[in-house]
Design a protein around this motif. Structure first.
Motif, PDB file in Angstrom:
ATOM      1  N   VAL A 167      -4.053 -13.362  13.860  1.00  0.00           N
ATOM      2  CA  VAL A 167      -4.259 -14.762  14.241  1.00  0.00           C
ATOM      3  C   VAL A 167      -5.736 -15.053  14.465  1.00  0.00           C
ATOM      4  N   VAL A 200       1.890 -24.976   7.437  1.00  0.00           N
ATOM      5  CA  VAL A 200       2.068 -23.661   8.060  1.00  0.00           C
ATOM      6  C   VAL A 200       3.188 -23.708   9.092  1.00  0.00           C
ATOM      7  N   LEU A 201       3.179 -24.735   9.943  1.00  0.00           N
ATOM      8  CA  LEU A 201       4.213 -24.858  10.976  1.00  0.00           C
ATOM      9  C   LEU A 201       5.597 -25.060  10.362  1.00  0.00           C
ATOM     10  N   VAL A 248      -1.680 -20.682  16.974  1.00  0.00           N
ATOM     11  CA  VAL A 248      -0.850 -20.048  15.948  1.00  0.00           C
ATOM     12  C   VAL A 248      -0.111 -18.845  16.521  1.00  0.00           C
ATOM     13  N   PRO A 263      -7.330 -22.707  17.437  1.00  0.00           N
ATOM     14  CA  PRO A 263      -6.274 -22.506  16.426  1.00  0.00           C
ATOM     15  C   PRO A 263      -5.641 -21.122  16.498  1.00  0.00           C
ATOM     16  N   ALA A 295      -2.171 -27.490   8.308  1.00  0.00           N
ATOM     17  CA  ALA A 295      -1.581 -27.013   9.559  1.00  0.00           C
ATOM     18  C   ALA A 295      -0.095 -27.351   9.636  1.00  0.00           C
TER      19      ALA A 295
END
Length: 375
Positions: free
Chosen positions: A231, A258-259, A140, A136, A255
């Motif tokens: 990150v 966040v994107l 990210v 991850p 997730a």
């Protein structure tokens, strides 16, 4: 009896070796996966819209111009300005010498460097907290806005970020493996009171110096690589959040959220408006507005780099204040006449009159004036 015991021991040792080989292969595959996936995502995002609708901003123009000077001129220029970027300019000079090209050649090294940094981030997370934190973190990393910005920029910051990432990774194996050899220095005793007081004095002086304000205005340095720590913490947080959830649905929703939050700044960074000055657009404006013999006056002179990326834009125009061009003077913007002499130079200014058309470039003040030759 001894022969039978020895045979049994050899037979028992063989599965252990196979297990070790299988375990090592699994670790290698895990490392490869955690490194390659973030690297591939970063490289793909970096190539997407890499030309930014054929735009180039001021700092990139400096890279482009200096990379096209020979190494001797480049070194002489670095004695006056941008010495910290001299090695990067030399690298870009060699790249342009080998493959030529324009915007793609200018930005592709940054894409490759940031892709290598993403792989290093994934491996750092793997080594520190495991694969469910490393992957991850590496994924990210390319979506962080400032990482996206410098991935597609013809400057040295992506290369510095990659070097810091892999230097940190190398320092972390070194630290872990050397910790098992602490017996080599076990004989060293604790410092005596005098040594301890000396160490304490050095720490105190160092802290006092660090807290003293510097007589400098503006930002002191670029710290793009600080995103690495961010990150890594985010990857560890995602891993911990995932462990506490009975279902993976919540993790996927988080997730996706966040994107989604990162999408608007990402789309903006792929547009020409995301940079301060589009020097290609400025050069085109000068070329279309000017006629052979017309004059240009840069306010201030450092903005001459905006039209230096393509000399054809100003080839038939007269630079009213220029005494020595940037290349021959080993500078970025050349050498100009002092203001007083420029005003007194009737021969230079008598042939032109200020046009009704003023070339504005989006700055707060007009940095380029277009002077039309008097009929």
């Amino acid at each position: 009896m001894e022969f039978e015991i020895s045979t049994i021991r050899e037979q028992a040792a063989q599965p252990t070796k196979a297990a070790l080989f299988s375990s090592g292969l699994t670790r290698f595959r895990t490392k490869a996966f955690v490194a390659i996936v973030p690297m591939t995502v970063t490289f793909t995002l970096g190539l997407w819209g890499i030309r930014r609708q054929n735009s180039m901003w001021g700092d990139e123009s400096v890279t482009y111009q200096l990379a096209h000077r020979d190494l001797t001129q480049l070194w002489r220029t670095a004695q006056h300005v941008d010495l910290v970027h001299a090695f990067y300019y030399a690298i870009m000079h060699e790249i342009y010498s080998l493959v030529g090209g324009g915007l793609l050649t200018l930005r592709l090294p940054s894409v490759l460097a940031m892709s290598a940094a993403a792989a290093g981030v994934g491996l750092l997370g793997l080594r520190l907290a495991g694969p469910r934190a490393g992957l991850p973190a590496g994924l990210v990393f390319p979506f962080v806005p400032q990482i996206q910005q410098y991935t597609q920029e013809g400057r040295s910051y992506s290369m510095v970020c990659a070097l810091v990432t892999w230097a940190t990774y190398a320092l972390l194996p070194l630290a872990i493996r050397s910790a098992g050899e602490s017996g080599q220095v076990a004989w060293i005793a604790w410092p005596d009171p005098v040594q301890f007081l000396g160490f304490l004095a050095m720490v105190t002086v160092g802290m006092r110096c660090a807290r003293r304000p510097m007589n400098v205005r503006g930002p002191i340095q670029y710290v793009l690589y600080s995103s690495i720590g961010f990150v890594l913490l985010l990857g560890a947080g995602i891993d911990r959040f995932h462990r506490r959830q009975l279902s993976s649905r919540t993790s996927w929703v988080a997730a996706l959220a966040v994107l989604t939050a990162l999408l608007p700044p990402s789309l903006y960074l792929w547009m020409p408006q995301s940079r301060h000055d589009d020097v290609i657009a400025i050069g085109n404006a000068v070329r279309h507005a000017g006629r052979p013999g017309d004059g240009l006056l840069y306010l201030p002179g450092r903005h001459r780099v905006w039209t230096g990326a393509d000399p054809e834009d100003t080839r038939f125009l007269t630079d009213l204040a220029l005494v020595q061009d940037p290349t021959s003077s080993n500078t970025l913007a050349g050498i100009e006449l002092p203001v007083a002499l420029c005003r007194e130079d009737d021969q230079r200014l008598a042939a032109v009159e200020r046009s009704k058309n003023e070339l504005r470039t989006g700055a707060s003040s007009p940095p380029i004036w277009h002077a039309r030759r008097a009929e």
